[in-house]
Design an enzyme around this catalytic site. Structure first.
Site: not given
Length: 344
Positions: A187, A198, A212
């Site tokens: 999460s 990224d 999640k």
């Protein structure tokens, strides 16, 4: 569905008992929990401090279920711990979960690192089950340049629901960075990991994360019944949806598994309560205690490799005191992170 442990909370009764991320709870105090609601299961596990509850667990690699007896206790969660590793060159920041104070506490860590001249940092979000989205955003802002995308949420197709979270300030820390992840990283912790990866800010080291990435809201239907409805999904800065997929690390380092022979020995240790018998009266982790433990096991006819014997002895001793911030003796993932970032 199955009730899977995402990650036991640090210093909680579950962690001290030996429950691991990925364990599947099958019974509570001997009662099967199949088809029970999460709320019902939670109410069965909770109870008065010092009372006991027994959990039956299914674990990968074990053909038979394992039983753990837990003594209930208040769980106090400090979401952040940090310090400078031996040698003074690397800062270590462990984030256990993301709460309302996590961003502020992580900022304190970065300020300390900066004050001490630390230019290499390891952030550890292994076994971090997540928490507040705002916490993950705030920590990401400490590391990313202004206007860099941290995460976006999107509702169902056609709903028109979408939101992009970007860094609103200049980073507090610009040095070399590694983030430790594993199958208990979920999460909000995955949001931080993906934002670092990224944006080319640092490398992820460890194992594939939990996966999640759903935004849920709860609705009460009446006094006894409630439902959780998924209203959106999280997307990484590169546009990847991580829900039920997880994030692959840049440098994969798996936790060493016990050999078949050691598994048999560990079963004998558990069934015979040998740790309790050996450590009566308290014990420290020393060369002498390790040798004494090996002799004790041999006297009971139990065979374990030296490394596994040392590991379970140290793990047992640490259950009854505050764990050290980090431990390089058995942590192959942290060792790899130190090696990687040390060469930056």
């Amino acid at each position: 569905g199955r009730v899977v442990v995402v990650a036991p909370i640090d210093d909680s009764p579950a962690m001290k008992a030996g429950i691991l991320a990925g364990d599947v709870i099958t019974r509570i105090d001997g009662k099967p929990i199949k088809d029970m609601t999460v709320e019902k299961i939670a109410s069965m596990i909770r109870g008065l401090p010092k009372s006991a509850v027994t959990l039956q667990i299914g674990r990968e690699g074990f053909t038979e279920p394992i039983e753990f007896r837990l003594e209930r206790a208040p769980v106090k969660i400090a979401s952040v711990e940090y310090g400078i590793m031996e040698g003074g060159a690397i800062g270590y920041l462990k984030i256990k979960n993301f709460g309302s104070e996590t961003g502020r506490d992580a900022a304190k860590a970065m300020k300390l690192f900066k004050k001490k001249g630390v230019k290499k940092v390891i952030i550890d979000v292994r076994n971090n089950p997540g928490g507040l989205l705002s916490g993950a955003v705030e920590v990401s802002e400490l590391l990313l340049d202004r206007e860099k995308t941290i995460v976006s949420t999107r509702g169902k197709k056609g709903s028109g629901s979408a939101e992009v979270y970007k860094s609103k300030s200049e980073p507090l820390y610009r040095g070399a960075l590694a983030v430790l992840v594993n199958n208990g990283t979920a999460s909000a912790a995955e949001i931080l990991a993906a934002a670092v990866r990224d944006n080319g800010r640092g490398s992820l080291i460890g194992e594939k994360t939990f996966g999640k990435g759903s935004v849920q809201k709860s609705f009460n239907l009446d006094d006894d019944i409630g439902v959780y409805i998924t209203v959106a999904r999280y997307y990484t800065p590169s546009g990847e949806m991580i829900h039920k997929k997880g994030i692959e690390p840049d440098r994969k380092v798996t936790v060493e598994k016990f050999s078949e022979s050691d598994m048999k020995g560990l079963k004998a240790v558990r069934e015979g309560n040998l740790m309790e018998h050996f450590s009566k009266g308290g014990i420290a982790y020393t060369i002498e205690s390790r040798e004494s433990f090996r002799a004790f096991l041999a006297g009971k006819g139990v065979t374990l490799s030296e490394k596994t014997g040392n590991f379970i002895l140290k793990d047992w001793i640490n259950r009854f005191k505050k764990k050290p911030l980090y431990d390089l003796e058995f942590d192959s993932q942290l060792n790899e992170a130190v090696k990687y970032i040390g060469g930056r």
